[in-house]
Design a protein around this motif. Structure first.
Motif, mmCIF file in Angstrom:
data_model
loop_
_atom_site.group_PDB
_atom_site.id
_atom_site.type_symbol
_atom_site.label_atom_id
_atom_site.label_comp_id
_atom_site.label_asym_id
_atom_site.label_seq_id
_atom_site.Cartn_x
_atom_site.Cartn_y
_atom_site.Cartn_z
ATOM 1 N N ARG A 29 4.809 8.949 -7.274
ATOM 2 C CA ARG A 29 4.816 7.633 -8.020
ATOM 3 C C ARG A 29 3.457 7.013 -7.644
ATOM 4 N NH1 ARG A 29 7.192 2.144 -6.689
ATOM 5 N NH2 ARG A 29 7.570 1.116 -8.768
ATOM 6 N N VAL A 30 2.797 6.768 -8.743
ATOM 7 C CA VAL A 30 1.319 6.079 -8.401
ATOM 8 C C VAL A 30 1.178 5.167 -9.540
ATOM 9 C CG1 VAL A 30 0.219 8.119 -7.482
ATOM 10 C CG2 VAL A 30 0.112 7.647 -9.943
ATOM 11 N N ASN A 31 0.287 4.259 -9.425
ATOM 12 C CA ASN A 31 -0.030 3.307 -10.642
ATOM 13 C C ASN A 31 -0.901 3.946 -11.532
ATOM 14 O OD1 ASN A 31 1.200 0.830 -9.298
ATOM 15 N ND2 ASN A 31 -0.452 0.813 -7.846
ATOM 16 N N ALA A 32 -1.233 3.410 -12.710
ATOM 17 C CA ALA A 32 -1.802 4.043 -13.817
ATOM 18 C C ALA A 32 -3.312 4.283 -13.334
ATOM 19 C CB ALA A 32 -1.613 3.182 -15.041
ATOM 20 N N ASP A 33 -3.869 3.721 -12.411
ATOM 21 C CA ASP A 33 -5.065 3.940 -11.918
ATOM 22 C C ASP A 33 -5.350 4.778 -10.775
ATOM 23 O OD1 ASP A 33 -4.469 2.292 -9.989
ATOM 24 O OD2 ASP A 33 -5.622 0.788 -10.441
ATOM 25 N N GLY A 34 -4.256 5.437 -10.368
ATOM 26 C CA GLY A 34 -4.251 6.427 -9.283
ATOM 27 C C GLY A 34 -3.848 5.625 -7.886
ATOM 28 N N SER A 35 -4.255 4.148 -7.894
ATOM 29 C CA SER A 35 -3.418 3.652 -6.759
ATOM 30 C C SER A 35 -2.056 3.640 -6.210
ATOM 31 C CB SER A 35 -3.853 2.173 -6.740
ATOM 32 O OG SER A 35 -3.416 1.490 -7.858
ATOM 33 N N VAL A 36 -1.615 3.317 -4.974
ATOM 34 C CA VAL A 36 -0.250 3.611 -4.696
ATOM 35 C C VAL A 36 0.728 1.984 -5.083
ATOM 36 C CG1 VAL A 36 1.445 4.011 -3.001
ATOM 37 C CG2 VAL A 36 -0.795 5.288 -3.046
ATOM 38 N N PRO A 37 1.610 2.283 -5.461
ATOM 39 C CA PRO A 37 2.551 0.982 -5.591
ATOM 40 C C PRO A 37 2.961 0.606 -4.193
ATOM 41 C CG PRO A 37 3.321 2.524 -7.234
ATOM 42 C CD PRO A 37 2.159 3.397 -6.471
ATOM 43 N N ALA A 38 3.023 -0.810 -3.966
ATOM 44 C CA ALA A 38 3.330 -1.324 -2.712
ATOM 45 C C ALA A 38 4.759 -0.967 -2.334
ATOM 46 C CB ALA A 38 2.916 -2.691 -2.726
ATOM 47 N N ASN A 39 5.563 -0.867 -3.343
ATOM 48 C CA ASN A 39 6.959 -0.465 -2.990
ATOM 49 C C ASN A 39 7.519 0.866 -2.752
ATOM 50 O OD1 ASN A 39 6.735 -0.302 -5.635
ATOM 51 N ND2 ASN A 39 8.752 -1.170 -6.284
#
Length: 382
Positions: free
Chosen positions: A205-215
Motif C-alpha cells: 500500500r503506497v500513496n499515488a506518488d509512491g510515498s508511504v501512507p502514515a497509517n
C-alpha cells in the motif's frame, strides 16, 4: 464488429457441490463451506465476441464513453473502442521484461481520471540481478501517448526466474494505491515471503506518488513500511468489496486462496497451505493451519488458477454483490455468493472458452472477460 458467440440456457442445479474432481490434499476445512460450497443454480447467459486479435491480454480498465485500456503481456497498452476496434500500441511505456509469466500486467485509472488523466499499471522490470514486479503511473494524452511516467513501487530482491510476479493494482479515492506481489517462485523453501523487510508475497500500500501512507501497519516499527499484509504466494486478483480489499492467489497443487487481507496480518505461505507441492511433497511441515496465521475466507482444491476478479454491482439482481473470478485452469468464470464474509454458493460458467485472465463489470450489467487466446467476450446474464 461485435458478434454473438452463443446463447446459453443452462439447466438448474443446486445444493450439490460444483463438479471439480478429486482433491490433491486431505485437509479438513477450518469451518463449514470454506471450500466446495454448494453449487448455485446455473445462470442463463448470452456470450458475444467484443474484441479480438489481441496478443495475450492481461488487464483491463474502463476509460469511459465505452472505451477500455487493455494491456498485452508482451508489452503493449491499447485502447479498445466501443465498437470493439483495437488501437495501435500507446507510446511512452517504460521497458517491459516479457519473460515467462512476466510482462505488462495490470492496468487501472485514477478515480479522478476524467480530470487528471492518470493511469497506473504493473509490469515485470529488469534490474541489476534479475527481474522484479514494479508499479508505475503516467498521464494519458488524448493522442494516446503517456507522459510524466515514473515508478511508484519497485520490488526488492530480484530473481532471475520468470515466475510469480503477481500482480494487480487498485488506486483508491483516498489517494492510496493497492499493489499485490508474488513470491517470485521461491517455493516452499523461500524465506522472503515471511520476511517483513522484503516485499515478496505481500500486499503493498503506497500513496499515488509512491510515498508511504502514515497509517500503514509497519510505519514506525520493524518491517518494510510499504507492506500491508504478508504470507501470500502469487496474487493475480484483487478487488474492492464488502469491508475493503479482497485478494485471490495461486496455490501449488490445491490451495488457491480467497483472502480479505488485514493490516499487518500473516496469511501463511509457505509455512502452511491447503495444497501440496507440484511434486507431491508437503508444503512446509504438511500443515494447513497453525497459530499466528490467518485462515483464507475460501480455498480451492483442485485449483481454479485465478486471474483477475471483480464484485458485481450491475442491475442483474441474482448476481448483485457476487464475486466474479477469472479462471486460467481449468478455465472459465467462477461466481461466488458471499454473505457475512463467508462463501455460501459457487457457480462455474464459460468452461469451454479456455483461459480467462481478467474480468470487468459494465454499467449495463454485462461483463467483459479477457481470454489469453486474444479475445474479449461480452457476457450478459439473464
Amino acid at each position: 464488429m461485435i458478434r454473438i458467440l452463443a446463447l446459453m440456457l443452462l439447466p438448474v442445479v443446486a445444493n450439490a457441490q460444483v463438479a471439480q474432481g478429486r482433491a490433491n490434499a486431505d485437509f479438513a476445512p477450518a469451518f463449514a463451506e470454506q471450500t466446495r460450497a454448494p453449487a448455485m443454480a446455473d445462470t442463463p447467459i448470452t456470450v458475444e465476441v467484443f474484441a479480438e486479435g489481441l496478443d495475450g491480454p492481461w488487464g483491463i480498465a474502463p476509460l469511459g464513453a465505452g472505451q477500455f485500456l487493455v494491456t498485452e503481456k508482451p508489452g503493449a497498452l491499447r485502447v479498445i473502442n466501443a465498437d470493439g476496434s483495437v488501437s495501435g500500441p500507446l507510446s511512452g511505456l517504460p521497458d517491459v521484461a516479457a519473460q515467462g509469466q512476466g510482462g505488462l500486467l495490470d492496468v487501472a485509472v485514477s478515480p479522478g481520471f476524467a480530470q487528471d488523466r492518470i493511469v497506473f499499471w504493473t509490469y515485470a522490470k529488469s534490474v541489476r540481478g534479475g527481474l522484479v514486479t514494479a508499479a508505475a503511473r503516467g498521464v494519458l494524452a488524448t493522442d494516446g501517448s503517456l507522459s510524466e511516467v515514473r515508478d511508484i513501487f519497485v520490488q526488492d530482491s530480484p530473481a532471475r526466474n520468470g515466475r510469480h510476479f503477481g500482480s494487480r493494482i487498485i488506486p483508491m479515492p483516498d489517494g492510496t494505491v493497492w499493489i499485490t506481489t508474488g513470491d517470485r517462485g521461491a517455493g516452499d523453501g523461500g524465506t522472503l515471503v515471511q520476511n517483513i523487510n522484503s516485499t515478496h508475497g505481500k500486499v503493498i500500500r503506497v500513496n499515488a506518488d509512491g510515498s508511504v501512507p502514515a497509517n500503514n501497519p509497519f510505519v514506525g516499527r520493524e518491517g518494510d513500511d510499504q507492506i500491508w499484509s504478508l504470507g501470500h504466494r502469487n496474487m493475480q486478483g484483487a478487488a474492492i468489496g464488502p469491508g475493503g480489499l479482497w485478494t485471490i492467489e495461486h496455490g501449488p497443487r490445491g490451495g488457491d486462496e480467497l483472502n480479505q487481507p488485514k493490516a499487518g496480518l500473516n496469511y501463511g505461505w509457505p509455512v502452511v497451505s491447503y495444497g501440496i507441492n507440484y511434486r507431491g511433497s508437503d508444503v512446509g511441515e504438511g500443515q494447513a493451519r497453525a497459530a499466528g496465521f490467518e485462515e483464507p475466507v475460501y480455498y480451492w482444491d483442485p485449483v481454479i488458477a485465478p486471474g483477475g476478479m471483480m464484485f458485481y454491482d450491475g442491475p442483474y439482481a441474482d448476481w448483485q454483490g457476487d464475486l466474479l473470478i477469472a479462471s486460467l485452469n481449468p478455465g472459465g468464470l467462477v461466481r461466488l455468493k458471499i454473505q457475512d464474509g463467508r462463501v455460501v454458493g459457487e457457480e462455474r460458467m464459460l468452461t469451454d472458452v479456455g483461459r480467462i485472465r481478467d474480468v470487468e463489470v459494465l454499467d449495463d450489467g454485462a461483463v467483459l472477460v479477457l481470454l489469453d487466446a486474444g479475445e474479449i467476450l461480452r457476457v450478459t446474464p439473464g
